[in-house]
Enzyme design. Sequence first.
Site, PDB file in Angstrom:
ATOM      1  N   SER A 106       0.824  -1.200   0.000  1.00 49.70           N
ATOM      2  CA  SER A 106       0.000   0.000   0.000  1.00 49.70           C
ATOM      3  C   SER A 106       0.863   1.256   0.000  1.00 49.70           C
ATOM      4  O   SER A 106       2.058   1.216  -0.277  1.00 49.70           O
ATOM      5  CB  SER A 106      -0.899  -0.012   1.238  1.00 49.70           C
ATOM      6  N   ARG A 107       0.238   2.382   0.354  1.00 52.37           N
ATOM      7  CA  ARG A 107       0.921   3.673   0.394  1.00 52.37           C
ATOM      8  C   ARG A 107       0.394   4.463   1.598  1.00 52.37           C
ATOM      9  O   ARG A 107      -0.803   4.414   1.914  1.00 52.37           O
ATOM     10  CB  ARG A 107       0.656   4.441  -0.900  1.00 52.37           C
TER      11      ARG A 107
END
Length: 333
Positions: free
Chosen positions: A292-293
């Site tokens: 993810s981020r």
Amino acid sequence: MTHHTVEPAGAHERSVAGRLPIEPLDPAIRSIQPGGGVCMSIELGWGRLRRGYLRLFRRGYLRRMEALRRGAENRCPHPVLDPRDVKFFRNQGGYSWDAADDPFAWRDRLPVARVGLAELLLLSGGCFVLTLVAALVYWPVAVVPAALGLFIISFFRNPRRKIPDAPGQVVSPADGKVVTIEELAHDDYVGGRAVLIGIFLSVFNVHMNRSPVAARVIGLSYRRGKFLNALRAASTQENEQLALRLQENAPPHRRLIVRQIAGAIARRIVCGAAPGDDLDRGELFGMIKLGSRTELVLPWEPGLQIRVAVGDRVRAGSSVMAEYGSDVNERDP
């Protein structure tokens, strides 16, 4: 995490000495994992069976849990008999138990994420069953499911971190690689110029999220979206995400944002914080499951020093991302 009673909309606490009023919880956030998911549904289904067992065979335990229970109303979509029933809904307020009265509080001290226990049991457990079957048929094949099972366990690891305690320091909200450092001409919540730092979390990183500063949660916003590769710039605008709006507890009460963004593989954002909660610097508040981020938005001001560069590897809670010069000067002799 320190919880506060949050007043309903229209009855927010007044802003005092630069403190912002607490916002009502975004109605789109109905649980700590607003995107739902198969494992969450299985765990909730198991909860129905567990409650049936408790009602039949553990009535004394239920009376004790009811006597220890805090709160005036149940805000969960199911009956609440013990602390396990509020696991996915603790950000909704309502019933709760003190840690000393919670017989399952030890699960929070495990070296793996409590919110990932169902995935661990189902996914890694399934891999290890396949390992045994493969070993009986042709043992070299067993290496593949065994390695996958160990990888799943490593993904949900929750290592302890040493948190820096110097004034003015802002620590990383996530493990991973710094992929963006961008100055913003204006951010509405920050109230002026800001700096955005983007961190990419690969499947090999720890995926727990931590508070960058000691702060109060002012509000949260959740938005459903796509699941583009988190390395793509478009992911910050189009992917599913949850924004956590914070305000430092100490003067000058800076405003910061931590944004959890889903990726191509990660489709489950978890945030256990609620408006009005106080978070210590480096305190856990959630995670993003499977790559993810995470973005950090902090206010620009004279003396702000960015301590990382694009390409740097950072660790949640322990890596210093930035430092405010005014606070640094305050601690100098």
